[in-house]
Design a protein around this motif. Structure first.
Motif, short mmCIF file in Angstrom:
data_model
loop_
_atom_site.label_atom_id
_atom_site.label_comp_id
_atom_site.label_asym_id
_atom_site.label_seq_id
_atom_site.Cartn_x
_atom_site.Cartn_y
_atom_site.Cartn_z
N VAL A 49 0.58 -1.30 -0.36
CA VAL A 49 0.37 0.03 0.31
C VAL A 49 1.34 1.16 0.41
O VAL A 49 2.62 1.72 0.47
CB VAL A 49 -0.92 0.67 0.73
CG1 VAL A 49 -1.75 -0.93 1.08
CG2 VAL A 49 -0.04 -0.26 2.88
N LEU A 69 6.36 3.27 -0.55
CA LEU A 69 5.47 1.91 0.04
C LEU A 69 5.57 1.22 1.50
O LEU A 69 6.55 1.27 1.76
CB LEU A 69 5.71 1.20 -0.86
CG LEU A 69 5.25 1.52 -2.64
CD1 LEU A 69 5.16 0.86 -3.39
CD2 LEU A 69 3.79 1.66 -3.15
N THR A 128 -1.26 1.48 -7.30
CA THR A 128 -0.94 1.80 -5.53
C THR A 128 -1.20 3.04 -5.33
O THR A 128 -1.05 3.79 -4.33
CB THR A 128 -0.22 0.58 -5.39
OG1 THR A 128 -0.52 -0.59 -5.65
CG2 THR A 128 -1.34 0.63 -3.79
N HIS A 174 -1.70 5.35 2.74
CA HIS A 174 -3.09 4.53 3.10
C HIS A 174 -3.66 4.24 4.70
O HIS A 174 -2.58 4.30 5.56
CB HIS A 174 -2.55 3.00 2.87
CG HIS A 174 -4.08 2.00 2.16
ND1 HIS A 174 -4.64 1.36 3.01
CD2 HIS A 174 -4.00 2.04 1.02
CE1 HIS A 174 -5.03 0.81 2.66
NE2 HIS A 174 -5.34 0.57 1.49
N ALA A 202 -5.55 1.84 -3.66
CA ALA A 202 -5.75 0.27 -3.36
C ALA A 202 -4.65 0.03 -2.82
O ALA A 202 -3.46 0.49 -2.49
CB ALA A 202 -5.62 0.42 -5.23
N VAL A 203 -4.76 -1.74 -3.06
CA VAL A 203 -3.74 -2.76 -2.49
C VAL A 203 -3.80 -3.76 -3.62
O VAL A 203 -4.19 -4.07 -4.66
CB VAL A 203 -4.23 -3.49 -1.42
CG1 VAL A 203 -3.23 -4.01 -0.62
CG2 VAL A 203 -5.06 -2.40 0.02
N THR A 204 -1.93 -3.52 -3.97
CA THR A 204 -1.70 -5.00 -4.37
C THR A 204 -1.12 -5.91 -3.74
O THR A 204 -0.44 -5.65 -2.32
CB THR A 204 -0.73 -3.95 -5.54
OG1 THR A 204 -0.97 -5.02 -6.87
CG2 THR A 204 0.27 -3.69 -5.46
#
Length: 308
Positions: free
Chosen positions: A174, A259, A236, A178, A241-243
């Motif tokens: 994230v 990140l 992201t 986030h 969003a979440v990857t």
């Protein structure tokens, strides 16, 4: 059985059929008529006294004897290339090219740095790199299209020697802004409250997530699907969003603070492993062995993720 036939063009035709899966496709690759390929296969089978293929409606699959011959033929090709290089070295003309197949995550940062470091500190080797799916990388190694495969695996693969293997934990990735970024870990169900950006359907990560969702009866829909890691990370960074990724592939952005990698307990118990693969029973030349050792050293340190 005469050993002489194993040194003839018939074996080359045979191997092309193995790789192509049909006589017609092999003939097209070889630029000959299909009947010429069929004659060579029949000649081989007659000389060896064993069927080399199982004929099926969807193509030709090697028999047990065919699999053994294919493995021999591929090793012989590689050995011939190596001898040619060693002879060139006697004249001072050799420049070894290391052919690498890898999944997309390795190609952005890890592998370029490893190759540059190897050229700088060990030997001025040349490299050829091709990016493929995890299964495609293994297939390229098996068919002697490359010297080394850098990929992920859920278990042993036929005709493949695993020269290095290590667990590959999966992290939720994230942006540092986030809402979950301060968490020490997150459950997969927590992540479902946010948009998901998932790797392509052929990736081992996507398969791993599918397995979990199927087992738990969880609906997992993505707002973005891409086989390109940079696309997933860029999305992201620009959203909530979440990857998902292994730590290795996002390490520079974790270090920069862009990140955050969050452990997901449900995804850390898998048998997904990072592997360096070579063709089974192949004698590795010294330069190739040195490069594998260098890669193994880079991959060996335990994964540590600093949490905010």
């Amino acid at each position: 059985m005469s050993a002489r036939i194993l040194q003839e063009a018939a074996v080359r035709y045979f191997l092309e059929v193995v790789n192509a899966g049909s006589v017609a496709d092999a003939a097209s690759r070889l630029n000959v008529v299909p009947s010429a390929v069929s004659r060579q296969i029949a000649r081989l089978e007659g000389a060896l006294g064993a069927p080399l293929f199982v004929r099926q409606s969807r193509g030709m699959v090697p028999s047990k004897a065919g699999e053994m011959l294919a493995a021999y033929a591929r090793r012989s090709q590689l050995d011939a290339e190596q001898i040619s290089l060693e002879i060139d070295a006697l004249r001072g003309e050799a420049e070894r090219t290391i052919r690498i197949a890898c999944t997309e995550g390795f190609s952005a940062t890890f592998l370029p740095r490893a190759m540059a470091d190897f050229r700088r500190s060990v030997a001025p080797a040349s490299f050829e790199v091709v990016v493929d799916t995890a299964a495609g990388v293994t297939q390229r190694v098996r068919e002697a299209e490359c010297d080394i495969g850098l990929t992920f695996s859920f278990g042993p693969a036929k005709d493949i020697q695993v020269t290095f293997s290590a667990p590959s934990p999966v992290f939720a990735i994230v942006a540092s802004s986030h809402p979950l970024a301060q968490s020490s870990q997150v459950s997969f169900r927590e992540l479902l409250a946010y948009p998901l950006a998932l790797p392509g359907i052929h990736s081992t990560l996507h398969k791993l997530i599918d397995i979990y969702c199927s087992r738990e009866g969880v609906a997992c829909k993505s707002v973005l699907s891409s086989a390109t890691l940079e696309t997933l990370l860029g999305f992201t960074l620009a959203s909530d969003a979440v990857t998902f990724s292994g730590e290795l592939f996002v390490r520079p952005r974790l270090a920069s603070g862009e990140l955050v990698a969050l452990p997901v307990p449900e995804l850390t118990t898998s048998e997904r492993a990072i592997e360096i693969q070579t063709l089974a029973r192949r004698a590795l030349p010294p330069l190739l062995q040195s490069f594998i050792e260098r890669l193994s050293g880079e991959l060996s340190p335990p994964v540590r993720v600093d949490q905010k």
